[in-house]
Design a protein around this motif. Structure first.
Motif, PDB file in Angstrom:
ATOM      1  N   THR A 192      -3.967  22.626   2.759  1.00 48.88           N
ATOM      2  CA  THR A 192      -4.008  21.165   2.823  1.00 48.88           C
ATOM      3  C   THR A 192      -4.901  20.675   1.684  1.00 48.88           C
ATOM      4  N   CYS A 193      -4.686  19.431   1.291  1.00 46.60           N
ATOM      5  CA  CYS A 193      -5.465  18.920   0.167  1.00 46.60           C
ATOM      6  C   CYS A 193      -5.495  17.388   0.216  1.00 46.60           C
ATOM      7  N   CYS A 194      -6.611  16.824  -0.213  1.00 47.33           N
ATOM      8  CA  CYS A 194      -6.711  15.381  -0.413  1.00 47.33           C
ATOM      9  C   CYS A 194      -7.270  15.160  -1.821  1.00 47.33           C
ATOM     10  N   TYR A 195      -6.545  14.360  -2.607  1.00 49.37           N
ATOM     11  CA  TYR A 195      -6.883  14.142  -4.027  1.00 49.37           C
ATOM     12  C   TYR A 195      -7.002  12.643  -4.262  1.00 49.37           C
ATOM     13  N   ILE A 196      -8.175  12.206  -4.732  1.00 46.05           N
ATOM     14  CA  ILE A 196      -8.403  10.783  -4.995  1.00 46.05           C
ATOM     15  C   ILE A 196      -8.945  10.635  -6.413  1.00 46.05           C
ATOM     16  N   GLU A 197      -8.205   9.865  -7.235  1.00 41.61           N
ATOM     17  CA  GLU A 197      -8.678   9.579  -8.594  1.00 41.61           C
ATOM     18  C   GLU A 197      -9.315   8.188  -8.589  1.00 41.61           C
ATOM     19  N   LEU A 198     -10.590   8.096  -8.972  1.00 41.21           N
ATOM     20  CA  LEU A 198     -11.377   6.878  -8.866  1.00 41.21           C
ATOM     21  C   LEU A 198     -11.855   6.433 -10.249  1.00 41.21           C
ATOM     22  N   ASP A 199     -11.710   5.129 -10.513  1.00 40.11           N
ATOM     23  CA  ASP A 199     -12.247   4.538 -11.740  1.00 40.11           C
ATOM     24  C   ASP A 199     -13.618   3.957 -11.399  1.00 40.11           C
ATOM     25  N   PRO A 200     -14.705   4.571 -11.867  1.00 42.37           N
ATOM     26  CA  PRO A 200     -16.038   4.097 -11.498  1.00 42.37           C
ATOM     27  C   PRO A 200     -16.344   2.697 -12.003  1.00 42.37           C
ATOM     28  N   ARG A 201     -15.629   2.239 -13.019  1.00 38.38           N
ATOM     29  CA  ARG A 201     -15.932   0.912 -13.572  1.00 38.38           C
ATOM     30  C   ARG A 201     -15.405  -0.197 -12.671  1.00 38.38           C
ATOM     31  N   THR A 202     -14.276   0.030 -12.017  1.00 36.47           N
ATOM     32  CA  THR A 202     -13.637  -1.035 -11.233  1.00 36.47           C
ATOM     33  C   THR A 202     -13.632  -0.758  -9.732  1.00 36.47           C
ATOM     34  N   GLY A 203     -13.814   0.496  -9.339  1.00 37.65           N
ATOM     35  CA  GLY A 203     -13.734   0.856  -7.923  1.00 37.65           C
ATOM     36  C   GLY A 203     -12.321   1.078  -7.442  1.00 37.65           C
ATOM     37  N   ARG A 204     -11.323   0.945  -8.345  1.00 36.99           N
ATOM     38  CA  ARG A 204      -9.938   1.178  -7.937  1.00 36.99           C
ATOM     39  C   ARG A 204      -9.682   2.679  -7.848  1.00 36.99           C
ATOM     40  N   ALA A 205      -8.845   3.041  -6.898  1.00 36.97           N
ATOM     41  CA  ALA A 205      -8.576   4.460  -6.688  1.00 36.97           C
ATOM     42  C   ALA A 205      -7.131   4.661  -6.272  1.00 36.97           C
ATOM     43  N   LEU A 206      -6.589   5.846  -6.590  1.00 39.11           N
ATOM     44  CA  LEU A 206      -5.261   6.281  -6.156  1.00 39.11           C
ATOM     45  C   LEU A 206      -5.437   7.566  -5.352  1.00 39.11           C
ATOM     46  N   ALA A 207      -4.878   7.601  -4.149  1.00 34.19           N
ATOM     47  CA  ALA A 207      -5.109   8.733  -3.233  1.00 34.19           C
ATOM     48  C   ALA A 207      -3.805   9.391  -2.839  1.00 34.19           C
ATOM     49  N   VAL A 208      -3.821  10.723  -2.784  1.00 39.16           N
ATOM     50  CA  VAL A 208      -2.671  11.518  -2.338  1.00 39.16           C
ATOM     51  C   VAL A 208      -3.175  12.503  -1.276  1.00 39.16           C
ATOM     52  N   ARG A 209      -2.432  12.591  -0.166  1.00 40.53           N
ATOM     53  CA  ARG A 209      -2.856  13.468   0.941  1.00 40.53           C
ATOM     54  C   ARG A 209      -1.725  14.417   1.299  1.00 40.53           C
ATOM     55  N   ALA A 210      -2.026  15.723   1.324  1.00 41.72           N
ATOM     56  CA  ALA A 210      -1.022  16.747   1.655  1.00 41.72           C
ATOM     57  C   ALA A 210      -1.471  17.478   2.920  1.00 41.72           C
ATOM     58  N   GLY A 211      -1.095  16.925   4.076  1.00 41.69           N
ATOM     59  CA  GLY A 211      -1.385  17.575   5.352  1.00 41.69           C
ATOM     60  C   GLY A 211      -2.856  17.651   5.698  1.00 41.69           C
ATOM     61  N   HIS A 212      -3.701  16.895   5.024  1.00 42.43           N
ATOM     62  CA  HIS A 212      -5.152  17.002   5.191  1.00 42.43           C
ATOM     63  C   HIS A 212      -5.679  15.879   6.083  1.00 42.43           C
ATOM     64  N   PRO A 213      -6.800  16.097   6.794  1.00 37.84           N
ATOM     65  CA  PRO A 213      -7.392  15.008   7.590  1.00 37.84           C
ATOM     66  C   PRO A 213      -7.700  13.800   6.720  1.00 37.84           C
ATOM     67  N   PRO A 214      -7.572  12.586   7.261  1.00 38.92           N
ATOM     68  CA  PRO A 214      -7.762  11.367   6.454  1.00 38.92           C
ATOM     69  C   PRO A 214      -9.227  11.177   6.064  1.00 38.92           C
ATOM     70  N   PRO A 215      -9.478  10.610   4.878  1.00 35.91           N
ATOM     71  CA  PRO A 215     -10.859  10.346   4.466  1.00 35.91           C
ATOM     72  C   PRO A 215     -11.482   9.251   5.337  1.00 35.91           C
ATOM     73  N   LEU A 216     -12.825   9.140   5.243  1.00 34.98           N
ATOM     74  CA  LEU A 216     -13.572   8.087   5.920  1.00 34.98           C
ATOM     75  C   LEU A 216     -14.262   7.236   4.860  1.00 34.98           C
ATOM     76  N   LEU A 217     -14.317   5.941   5.122  1.00 36.41           N
ATOM     77  CA  LEU A 217     -14.936   5.023   4.155  1.00 36.41           C
ATOM     78  C   LEU A 217     -15.956   4.156   4.872  1.00 36.41           C
ATOM     79  N   ARG A 218     -17.201   4.213   4.388  1.00 36.11           N
ATOM     80  CA  ARG A 218     -18.251   3.329   4.888  1.00 36.11           C
ATOM     81  C   ARG A 218     -18.361   2.137   3.940  1.00 36.11           C
ATOM     82  N   HIS A 219     -18.237   0.928   4.477  1.00 34.82           N
ATOM     83  CA  HIS A 219     -18.289  -0.288   3.675  1.00 34.82           C
ATOM     84  C   HIS A 219     -19.747  -0.709   3.460  1.00 34.82           C
ATOM     85  N   PRO A 220     -19.979  -1.588   2.498  1.00 33.02           N
ATOM     86  CA  PRO A 220     -21.371  -2.008   2.203  1.00 33.02           C
ATOM     87  C   PRO A 220     -22.076  -2.612   3.406  1.00 33.02           C
ATOM     88  N   ASP A 221     -21.349  -3.245   4.337  1.00 32.28           N
ATOM     89  CA  ASP A 221     -22.012  -3.859   5.491  1.00 32.28           C
ATOM     90  C   ASP A 221     -22.349  -2.841   6.588  1.00 32.28           C
TER      91      ASP A 221
END
Length: 849
Positions: free
Chosen positions: A722-751
């Motif tokens: 299984t694999c999770c691959y996320i390409e992130l642009d540190p300048r803008t915060g935009r990201a593209l994510a691909v998941r192959a049978g892997h558990p979903p990521p978790l995201l903590r927001h600023p609040d």
């Protein structure tokens, strides 16, 4: 051994350890609650364990309803051991084991030493706001079952009573300048009798009989037994004869001759008229006449000072037992013979006087085998009938049936035929252990030294504990926790041999720095630990003088007795085990044999653990070599990784994580190859290299995963990942994510709130070569934290993966952490609250600033 101690942390009282000059002992304070607890739970026995002074052991202080000799191996138990009393003490929570099946599942080491059917309840004993011991109540497993809540209600009053009594004891003993009060115990256990059912009191009347004049002077109780009112008695022996059955007049008159001839009367049986029983027929009550002659010299009166004893019901049972064709015997609570009828003497070939007050298996040589003693243990500890067959040396077979209760045991023995069918099969399998209710046992071929079950238990217990010890540290800890409390030793040192020298592997109880002088000594040094190893013979010294004579000039500490045991495994030397006692200690033959056997078990476990540690080091080195040594520093991001191995030896896992810089930003990757083997780790290394190469070539995320999937399928390794691959642009915060049978990521927001990212996913890598993997667009706000993890972090036995993900999500949304490193540690600790799991754990945490 030290005496009982419940002492202040300052000057001792004049009464010595455990005493306070007459205000009582700690055992006295706990006796009434103990017997009450046994009564309230409907049990047959009870124990109280208290912590030892060195806090290594729980020491048996009180025992009731069970012979303390049967529990000899359990007088001291390690606080850290896998035993129910230690578990109740450590957790400070009650524990209920209703039968041997539940006990076997939860505490197999305990069952190995006491393989009998009984239930047991454990209630922590508290004082001063902390646990200081454990109350144990034993209950027959054959009784009606009860639940843990009922047990808790029954034992709670006794627990409170013990706490209050200990508080009052502390108040009496603690005074100005005495320091903090503590409860501890290092003495032998005290036996307490359970209350017996009230019996009819024995009535005894006294009388003086002038053998010359025939005058008789009985007291009021004697007149009551004779059924004569004081006003109606004329003071003559003739009035007594009028109350005696005509059939027993000769007995009364013969008693006079006994006194004149022998100077005493021994149990002349008479029957006197009993007016308390109605009816037309005359009823008689049995009595005994005892007495001795006083006077008898020239010119003096010959007076018989006698006692008339009410024998109603008592003689009947004894006489009946003598008439039976079977042998009957009785053992007290400790297993010593208190009664045997004549038929029993004939069948066993031993006289009553020879047997009384002794253990039968010690007097009768053909019963001198631990298997027979163990039948007694099985009966007393299960409180159930036990039967078995024994072959007499003369060739005939005897059947024994044991009927126990809390005050002792009654036995029946009779001749029988040889075992047939199932009995014969059980005879062949007797060495497997006693089976209550059955079992035929052939006697040993010749005289056998009495082997005590306690010594045998220590070997069984150590063997069962060492089977679960994996690393060298595990083995050392297990040996220390078992040997020190079991034999009352205060010091232990374990040495192993490397390149012809001895190096300390583990020590406990030694003064700081004392063992430094022995580190790295060569095998030609004149030291007992070296000689035990090179000669392969254990050495025992019962005094400092003995040790100093054998090894002049050897450095000594505060110990008074020592054992030096060689650790030999598979024919070669492993090291030495040294035990020290802080008081003079006599090593019995059983103890020497047990210590020698235990050192052999420890050596085998040590050698196995050393091989495991070497194998594990190779495996961990391989796995760590496949993981990134450091993560690249990327402006605007803080990243950290965690890897926790859950496998053993060469069974390494395939979890990995990576951070890869690309022309468009940074790729965050986490993956998991199925299986735990060197092959899985090798596939993991290939996948990590492939993902790194595809990402560095600036392929878009979808192509990176697609090409990696096709590569894994072409490897024909029968492995999936299984694999999770996320390409992130540190300048803008935009990201593209691909998941192959892997558990979903978790995201903590600023609040501070956290969510599970619902990424559209594809199948696992390696399943379908031409699979298509969708891409999900994300935008991270400054102050966000992204968590990628493998399933080892969230999977728990008996629970679904969604529950584990939710637990980690709540931990991620908890109070702000000082750094991403501290947050990663918090998530790992959250997951590790569950029992140890076999899966590896990988975690990649990224904070976007």
């Amino acid at each position: 051994m030290d005496e009982a101690a419940a002492v202040p942390d300052g000057p001792r009282s004049p009464g010595g350890p455990g005493r306070d000059g007459g205000d009582g002992r700690i055992e006295d304070a706990l006796t009434a609650p103990l017997t009450a607890a046994v009564r309230d739970l409907g049990g047959y026995g009870g124990l109280v364990y208290l912590r030892s002074r060195d806090r290594r052991s729980l020491v048996l202080a009180l025992v009731t309803g069970v012979p303390r000799s049967l529990l000899r191996a359990w007088w001291r138990v390690p606080m850290g051991g896998a035993l129910p009393m230690a578990e109740a003490y450590r957790s400070d929570e009650p524990l209920w084991l209703p039968d041997e099946r539940v006990t076997m599942v939860r505490f197999p080491h305990f069952t190995a030493g006491l393989p009998y059917s009984f239930g047991s309840a454990y209630q922590p004993v508290r004082a001063g706001g902390e646990a200081v011991g454990v109350l144990v109540v034993l209950r027959s497993a054959a009784r009606s079952p009860i639940d843990a809540e009922t047990v808790d209600r029954a034992l709670r009053p006794a627990g409170r009573d013990m706490e209050e009594r200990l508080a009052r004891l502390a108040a009496r003993r603690s005074g100005p300048g005495s320091g903090a009060y503590r409860v501890e115990y290092d003495d032998e256990p005290v036996s307490v009798r359970l209350p017996t059912v009230a019996a009819h009191p024995v009535r005894v009347g006294l009388l003086d009989w002038d053998l010359d004049s025939g005058r008789c002077a009985p007291d009021d109780e004697a007149l009551a037994l004779l059924g004569i009112a004081r006003a109606d008695f004329d003071g003559t022996i003739a009035a007594v004869e009028a109350r005696v059955s005509p059939d027993d007049l000769h007995e009364l008159r013969a008693s006079r001759q006994d006194a004149l001839t022998h100077g005493r009367i021994r149990s002349r049986h008479l029957r006197v008229r009993d007016e308390s029983v109605g009816g037309e027929e005359i009823s008689y009550r049995p009595v005994e006449l005892w007495g001795h002659l006083v006077g008898g010299g020239t010119g003096s009166d010959r007076i018989l000072v006698g006692a008339l004893v009410d024998a109603a019901g008592r003689l009947t049972a004894a006489e009946a037992a003598e008439r039976l064709p079977d042998g009957l015997f009785s053992l007290d609570q400790d297993g010593r013979l208190t009664y045997a009828n004549r038929r029993c003497e004939e069948l066993l070939g031993a006289g009553r006087e020879e047997l009384l007050g002794r253990y039968p298996w010690e007097v009768i040589t053909w019963l001198r085998d631990p298997a027979y003693e163990d039948r007694y243990r099985a009966a007393m500890l299960s409180q159930e009938q036990v039967s078995f067959l024994v072959r007499h040396p003369a060739g005939n077979w005897l059947s024994f049936v044991l009927y126990p209760d809390v005050h002792g045991l009654t036995g029946r023995v009779h001749r029988t035929g040889p075992p047939t069918g199932g009995e014969a099969a059980r005879e062949a399998g007797t060495s497997a252990g006693p089976v209550p209710g059955a079992g035929a046992v052939a006697p040993p071929p010749g005289p056998v030294a009495a082997a005590r079950a306690g010594a045998l238990y220590h070997v069984v217990q150590m063997a069962s504990v060492l089977t679960e010890a994996v690393t060298v540290q595990d083995v050392c800890r297990a040996v220390s926790e078992q040997l020190l409390p079991a034999f009352g030793a205060r010091e232990l040192a374990l040495y192993t041999v490397r390149e012809g020298r001895m190096y300390l592997q583990w020590e406990s109880g030694y003064p700081e720095g004392f063992l430094t002088q022995f580190e790295g000594v060569a095998l030609d040094r004149q030291l007992p630990g070296v000689h035990a190893l090179t000669t392969r013979l254990p050495l025992f010294f019962e005094s400092p003088e003995d040790l100093s004579i054998a090894y002049p000039g050897i450095a000594l500490d505060r110990m008074h007795s020592w054992s030096f045991l060689p650790l030999i495994a598979s024919g070669h030397s492993v090291g030495s085990c040294i035990l020290g006692w802080d008081a003079p200690h006599r090593f019995t033959a059983d103890e020497r044999s047990a210590l020698t056997a235990l050192s052999g078990l420890a050596a085998q476990a040590m050698e196995r653990a050393r091989l495991y540690d070497s194998e594990s080091a190779v495996a961990r080195g391989l796995q760590e070599g496949l993981l990134p040594h450091r993560l690249p520093a990327v402006e605007g991001l803080r990243t950290t990784g965690r890897y926790l191995p859950g496998t053993q030896g060469m069974a390494i896992g395939g979890d990995w994580y990576d951070v890869i810089t690309t022309g468009r930003g940074v790729a965050l990757v986490i993956g998991d190859v199925e299986g735990h083997s060197v092959g899985a780790a090798a596939v993991m290394g290939q996948l990590r290299s492939a993902v790194h190469a595809f990402a560095a070539s600036e392929r878009p995320p979808q192509e990176v995963i697609t090409h990696t999937n096709r590569l894994l399928a072409e490897l024909e390794s029968d492995a999936f990942a299984t694999c999770c691959y996320i390409e992130l642009d540190p300048r803008t915060g935009r990201a593209l994510a691909v998941r192959a049978g892997h558990p979903p990521p978790l995201l903590r927001h600023p609040d501070g709130h956290a969510e599970t990212l619902d990424l559209v996913g594809g199948v696992m890598l390696g399943v379908q070569p031409n699979s298509v993997y969708p891409v999900t667009a994300l935008t991270l706000a400054p102050g966000s934290v992204l968590a990628l993890y493998t399933d080892g972090l969230v999977e728990q036995p008996g629970s679904d993966i969604e529950t584990g993900i939710e637990e980690v999500r709540r931990a991620l949304a908890g109070p702000p952490a000082d750094s991403v490193e501290h947050l990663a540690d918090r998530l790992v600790r959250t997951a590790r609250r569950a029992p140890e799991r076999p899966d590896d754990v990988a975690l990649l945490l990224t904070a976007y600033r």
